[in-house]
Design a protein around this motif. Structure first.
Motif, mmCIF file in Angstrom:
data_model
loop_
_atom_site.group_PDB
_atom_site.id
_atom_site.type_symbol
_atom_site.label_atom_id
_atom_site.label_comp_id
_atom_site.label_asym_id
_atom_site.label_seq_id
_atom_site.Cartn_x
_atom_site.Cartn_y
_atom_site.Cartn_z
ATOM 1 N N THR A 166 0.926 -1.215 -0.251
ATOM 2 C CA THR A 166 -0.075 -0.019 -0.055
ATOM 3 C C THR A 166 0.819 1.207 -0.184
ATOM 4 N N LEU A 167 1.831 1.132 0.877
ATOM 5 C CA LEU A 167 2.799 2.361 0.945
ATOM 6 C C LEU A 167 3.648 2.774 -0.333
ATOM 7 N N LEU A 168 4.016 1.608 -1.029
ATOM 8 C CA LEU A 168 4.825 1.943 -2.298
ATOM 9 C C LEU A 168 4.134 1.915 -3.366
ATOM 10 N N SER A 169 2.659 1.716 -3.429
ATOM 11 C CA SER A 169 1.777 1.971 -4.498
ATOM 12 C C SER A 169 1.789 3.467 -4.762
ATOM 13 N N GLN A 170 2.452 4.540 -3.833
ATOM 14 C CA GLN A 170 2.506 6.093 -3.986
ATOM 15 C C GLN A 170 3.494 6.219 -5.058
#
Length: 377
Positions: A166-170
């Motif tokens: 979820t974090l690195l999807s940014q």
């Protein structure tokens, strides 16, 4: 007349570990070879040799050096995960959470590099801190709530994976499921090479991660074998109640041990992803195998920090070698199968050492009885 003690080179722990490791490796290769013979006998010999040769498959020395460098790039994080498992095991804990701590380190280092545009040393520190925090959580649950570290680590592995996804999807590349290219997005976040790439035919992925991992192995050996803190940690692992009776901080030592183990695994992830060798897939649904392979590397190395260096290289060597197996004769999973068999058998190293010690002890008892009988006569 005083009898001299019979000494045998088989009693030396390093020799026992080496022999046990070689036996497991040979058995794994033979099982893999038999499987290849069953599937397709005509190419079995060439396939198993290809797995063992890895970069020696190429004929040109410069190409061999380049792909040796690639093997070493992935050996560094594997070594760190192995040290993570080893360190916790020495303190009486089984850190199956090295995989989740590795994931946390990858997420922290890549987010700092791609989203926050921070330099490499800050990204590396972030990975170490996040891995340590995740390890400390398992340690605290073990110390204060008596929650088995295996259970808490498994749960945290999956929590870490989906949180990092979820974090690195940014910072995901819009055209692929992978994160942005590190060197194009923030070149300052890439680990420096200090000229090491020239030793491997200008392989740009070779960085200071390799010597750093080796230095960490040596530091762990010194910490465990030569320091007061290492003694307290090992004593706590052997008998927490006895250690507490002697005035040692049992609960604190458990948390500290898991935090150090987590820091090592987190640093391992940074040593891979901050080279630009791989990008993180934000859609992956399974925890990376690197943390679990670290268990095999730790046991194949006889739970010795120095032995683990060579064990990590060997496991990564055969893993990379499996990629060169002819896919027209065997399915793509056959290389993973052979590597998995060898890695699985690595877990029997300690069992073989225990068997060798029992046989030596029985032989010594028999010899002592014979000598005693001869003296009476």
């Amino acid at each position: 007349m005083q009898n001299k003690k019979h000494t045998s080179w088989l009693k030396i722990p390093a020799v026992q570990t080496l022999l046990a490791s070689l036996l497991c490796i040979v058995a794994g290769v033979l099982i893999g070879y038999i499987a290849l013979l069953i599937i397709n006998p005509s190419g079995a010999t060439e396939a198993i040799l290809t797995v063992l040769k890895n970069f020696w498959t190429y004929s040109r020395p410069k190409t061999q050096l380049k792909y040796l460098g690639s093997t070493l790039v992935k050996t560094a994080p594997l070594l760190m995960c192995a040290l993570s498992v080893l360190f916790a095991y020495k303190v009486g804990l089984f850190n199956i959470g090295a995989a989740g701590q590795y994931v946390a380190g990858a997420g922290a280092s890549l987010y700092c590099a791609l989203a926050l545009q921070l330099p490499w040393w800050v990204c590396l520190l972030a990975a170490i801190v996040c891995g340590a925090l995740l390890g400390a959580i398992s340690g605290a649950l073990k110390a204060y709530c008596n929650v088995n570290e295996v259970i808490s680590c498994i749960m945290l592995n999956w929590i870490s994976l989906y949180t990092v996804n979820t974090l690195l999807s940014q910072v995901k590349d819009p055209t692929s499921p992978y994160t942005l290219n590190l060197k194009r997005t923030n070149a300052a976040a890439a680990l420096p090479s200090l000229g090491l790439e020239k030793l491997f035919n200008n392989n740009a992925n070779v960085t200071i991660a390799i010597p750093l991992a080796i230095l960490c192995a040596m530091a762990i050996w010194v910490l465990l074998a030569k320091t007061r803190l290492g003694y307290e940690l090992r004593a706590t692992g052997l008998n927490r109640h006895a250690a507490k009776y002697c005035g040692m901080r049992g609960k604190f030592n458990i948390i500290l041990a898991m935090a150090i183990a987590g820091a090592l695994a987190g640093a391992g992830a940074a040593m891979l992803y901050l080279t630009g060798f791989e990008e993180w897939s934000c859609t992956q649904s399974s925890v990376p195998a690197m943390g679990f392979n670290g268990i095999a590397a730790a046991f194949l190395g006889g739970l010795s920090p120095i032995g683990t260096i060579f064990a990590s290289f060997f496991i990564q060597h055969i893993t990379n070698g499996g990629a060169y197996v002819d896919k027209t004769m065997y399915c793509s999973q056959i290389s993973d199968f052979i590597s998995s068999v060898i890695i699985y058998l690595c877990g029997f190293v300690l069992f073989i050492r225990r068997f060798m010690n029992s046989r030596i002890a029985k032989a010594n008892e028999k010899r002592a009885a014979l000598e005693k009988g001869g003296d009476k006569q």
